[in-house]
Design an enzyme around this catalytic site. Sequence first.
Site: not given
Lengths: 256, 255
Positions: B160, B164
């Site tokens: 994640y 990002k």
Amino acid sequence: MTDLTESLEGRAIIITGAAGGIGAAAAKAVAAKGANVLVVDLFADRLAPVAEAVNAAGGGRAVAFAADCTSEDDMAKMAETCLAEFGAIDALVAAAGILRASEGLKTLAQMPYEEFRKVVDVNLTGTFLANRAVLPAMLSAKRGDIINISSVSGKHGRAFDSAYSASKFGVIGLTESLAEEVQRDGVRVQSLLPDAVDTGIWAQSGTAALKPRAMLTPEHLGLFITYMLELPRDAFVVNQVVAPIPQRKKRVKAKA
Amino acid sequence: MSFEDEVALVTGATSGIGRTIALELARRGATVVGVGRDPARLAALKAELAAISDANHAAIAADVASEADMERVKAALAERGGVEVCVASAVAKIPGFPPRTKDLSLADWNTQIDVNLNGVFLANKICIDMMLEQGDGDIVNIASSTTPDGLKGTPMAPAYCASKFAISAYSKTIAAELAEEGIRVHAFHPGAIDTPLIANTSLGMAYGGKMSPESVAVALVGLIELGREMGIPEPFFLPVPQPRAAPATASEDTK
């Protein structure tokens, strides 16, 4: 706008540095949304026309209050006056600031102590005193908004800007510290970092100043400050830079 | 209304902030092409959009990591005359408790990179040609403020966070490429939001509060509008911390 958006109608907002530049534009922008504004500045002669312009525009009401943001007494009286005039202090926009204490560019080596201290007094200590003055009313209401105007110079230093940059770095540190102290109690604290804005501040550099090619207007900042105040109350924007939009390339459409 | 006569693509439009952004854009006048995967949720989205306006909204089943699927989405945009706003919000949710990095399978890693990062690239790619033709457009890629102190690592969220961070870097690149063409690129960095994605994960707990998906949509769509007049680089939005709960002993006393 959905109903999540905060309404500024009838809110009481203090704006320092409101005689010109970003402060004056912010006063006009929030008053256009129905907020009442206490416009505050050291220069009473230039402050009166701003209040008159707001009152003539037919939105919220403006009251002018001449004060020195480096004076504890003046800042305390500013808060008292806002409460007396409007019955609350819903928001503070701390926009009072100077670039230099005397005309012309100076390196740090050339900087007289008094000039350095003057810039830090107005930009940083003035922000502290204005913030401190409004906190009791906001904390007792468990609601409030504080927006401190820092600068892109609050993230990066530049030659000849040592005092200004140091003071604007300081505004970010002060804002973040205060946010941790009071945001849980309903007082939202944000800082805004304008890039080049076409205001009178550039004149403080004298003829040596190279004004940037692309600049924002103060009205752009007025719009962004309004946006920050209108944000839904569970969100805040972090140390946001606002900059001129990049110049668009001249487009020549190819012929078919 | 600020997005009247405009077409907006929103990926990840069936839940979380993708859904609220899609609905907010529709409320402000846009024709929305929403992309998701779950047929029931897509039908629900279509009904919600139809309840807002009778514009030619679409809710399309597509895998954002599939070039062929996204070509179908591009055709749907072209049918509607082009695209003014591209919001890339799709993100993979890996079921179960987040594992430590040493226990994360390559397959789960790849799923997250495929959807979170490659999906952003493909969503942008299908829009950019049409935006260049118009000489105008807004691209919004949903990055993340992975911690309250900005883009920093969070334990047990390696894919994640990597995706990002990458969105943030990638968006700066295309922002620089496209600025002179009149296309504005925003990498939006929100902190914790009250959505299924971060429920019961370490991603949500550090902030002391969560933003509602509706609030985030209002903030983001307002930002797109302001961004047409001024540059608003790398916006970070965090939740205002909530008042601390009363000490546990207090609630014991009230029993």
